[in-house]
Design a protein around this motif. Sequence first.
Motif, PDB file in Angstrom:
ATOM      1  N   UNK A 275       6.028  -9.992  31.022  1.00 21.82           N
ATOM      2  CA  UNK A 275       6.206 -10.192  32.140  1.00 21.82           C
ATOM      3  C   UNK A 275       4.989  -9.492  33.160  1.00 21.82           C
ATOM      4  N   UNK A 276       4.413 -10.259  34.138  1.00 24.40           N
ATOM      5  CA  UNK A 276       3.444  -9.448  35.032  1.00 24.40           C
ATOM      6  C   UNK A 276       3.880  -8.549  35.749  1.00 24.40           C
ATOM      7  N   UNK A 277       5.225  -8.486  36.031  1.00 25.42           N
ATOM      8  CA  UNK A 277       5.944  -7.490  37.156  1.00 25.42           C
ATOM      9  C   UNK A 277       5.941  -6.454  36.478  1.00 25.42           C
ATOM     10  N   UNK A 278       5.308  -5.215  36.808  1.00 25.45           N
ATOM     11  CA  UNK A 278       5.332  -3.880  36.143  1.00 25.45           C
ATOM     12  C   UNK A 278       5.806  -2.798  37.268  1.00 25.45           C
ATOM     13  N   UNK A 279       5.832  -1.648  36.829  1.00 20.24           N
ATOM     14  CA  UNK A 279       6.074  -0.662  37.742  1.00 20.24           C
ATOM     15  C   UNK A 279       4.776   0.070  38.120  1.00 20.24           C
ATOM     16  N   UNK A 280       4.778   0.599  39.451  1.00 19.87           N
ATOM     17  CA  UNK A 280       3.592   1.567  39.712  1.00 19.87           C
ATOM     18  C   UNK A 280       3.260   2.568  38.518  1.00 19.87           C
ATOM     19  N   UNK A 281       4.452   2.960  37.958  1.00 17.30           N
ATOM     20  CA  UNK A 281       3.998   3.730  36.948  1.00 17.30           C
ATOM     21  C   UNK A 281       3.411   3.237  35.778  1.00 17.30           C
ATOM     22  N   UNK A 282       3.462   2.000  35.227  1.00 21.38           N
ATOM     23  CA  UNK A 282       2.993   1.522  34.135  1.00 21.38           C
ATOM     24  C   UNK A 282       1.496   1.300  34.576  1.00 21.38           C
ATOM     25  N   UNK A 283       1.476   0.553  35.661  1.00 21.93           N
ATOM     26  CA  UNK A 283       0.039   0.342  36.137  1.00 21.93           C
ATOM     27  C   UNK A 283      -1.099   1.478  36.374  1.00 21.93           C
ATOM     28  N   UNK A 284      -0.256   2.634  36.956  1.00 19.90           N
ATOM     29  CA  UNK A 284      -1.058   3.621  37.243  1.00 19.90           C
ATOM     30  C   UNK A 284      -0.695   5.198  36.445  1.00 19.90           C
ATOM     31  N   UNK A 285       0.266   5.444  36.684  1.00 25.09           N
ATOM     32  CA  UNK A 285       0.640   6.975  36.231  1.00 25.09           C
ATOM     33  C   UNK A 285       0.365   7.074  34.703  1.00 25.09           C
ATOM     34  N   UNK A 286       0.975   5.888  33.987  1.00 28.45           N
ATOM     35  CA  UNK A 286       0.804   5.977  32.528  1.00 28.45           C
ATOM     36  C   UNK A 286      -0.717   6.189  32.155  1.00 28.45           C
TER      37      UNK A 286
END
Length: 371
Positions: free
Chosen positions: A37-48
Amino acid sequence: MKHHPLNLLKRQIVDYFYKNFINRQKNPVFSVYDSISPVVTLHQNFDSLLVPEDHVSRKLSESFYLNSEYMLRAHTSSHQSDLIRTGLNAFLVFGDVYRRDTIDSSHYPIFHQAEGVRLYRGQELFSKMNITGDYQIFENGEKNETKQPLHTKEAVMILEHELKSTLENLAFELFGKDVETQWVDAYFPFTHPSWELEIKFQGEWLEVLGCGIMEQELLTAAGAGDQIGWAFGLGLERLAMRLYSIPDIRQFWRYNDSGFMSQFDVKDPSTPIKYKEVSSYPQRIYNMSFWLTDGYSENDFYDLVRNVGGDVVEQVRLTDDFYHPKMKRHSHCYEIVYRDMSKSLSKEEANIIHKQIGEAASKELGVENRW
Ligand code: FA5
Ligand code: MG
């Protein structure tokens, strides 16, 4: 959409990795993920990915946020960390990504990326290259332009070589040996060192991918601190533009237009295709059926349609092949799509051309029209 150009490109990329990365049992080492799914958390997209709190990419004006916790992924790198945590050491991720970017011939707010990650454990990296000796992948060293503090320069040299040659060879495989490429130094928070690859397209350099040696901190946080690796992110539309000579990224949205889609209707995804520009005016679709004569050839009919109809003929397609058992005769039905490049073709104009084609077919090919 099986025959969309992006899908043909995806199949070629997967084939390339399946063919070029195999284990001792001759099985592909990369696994492919294309429906995350293209819906991700801000954590997945940035912090990780170690993106700093104040990095420009986090601005509201840069991405599509759903709420304070979720967003549409801005790159397929969002999935690196989760997939590594599952224990994988080689994977590809294909997906749609979303950015509030400018719109021009090579930028669009929705586009597609392919992510690739390859990790190695200790001696694996050296033995793969048939290098023997007491080499290590980790050290307690200094960070400089060419490496991270924990990486040995020997390990980074091998990874950089494999990463760059893998991507250059992919470009050669897709575009042929005469494609012009150049490496440019780049910066990403999740790789160091980092590079971008540019290719010549319509006389200009076009950036098609970003890549680099993965930040060890990311790997450690994802439970793979004992491994070292590389990663890349490809811009699929841009590669497909070069592959099929598609001049503008907005053309990829014409998947409801048979004038666009019919050009990519091939069985083998590596079939060479040169895109012919499609009119933005409406189509006029007509059918023509006739009884065949002995010696009739479909290709003669196609030639005739092109000769009589000229550039206004966009597509001709056999839609029905019928045998009448009592009459012992064959008949064909063709769909002919008319469309003008420079104006909206009127019904009357299309009628005239269609009639001329029908008359020429009966005169020159001897077929008997079944209006
Ligand atoms: C990234 O998205 C990084 N995640 C790539 C990466 C992955 C680096 C893994 C290191 C390791 P970048 O923002 O440069 O990087 O985008 C990658 C590619 O996507 C670009 O080279 C370009 O080909 C394509 N791209 C970027 N923005 C657009 C856009 N608006 N429209 C079409 N293609 C785009
Ligand atoms: Mg970039």
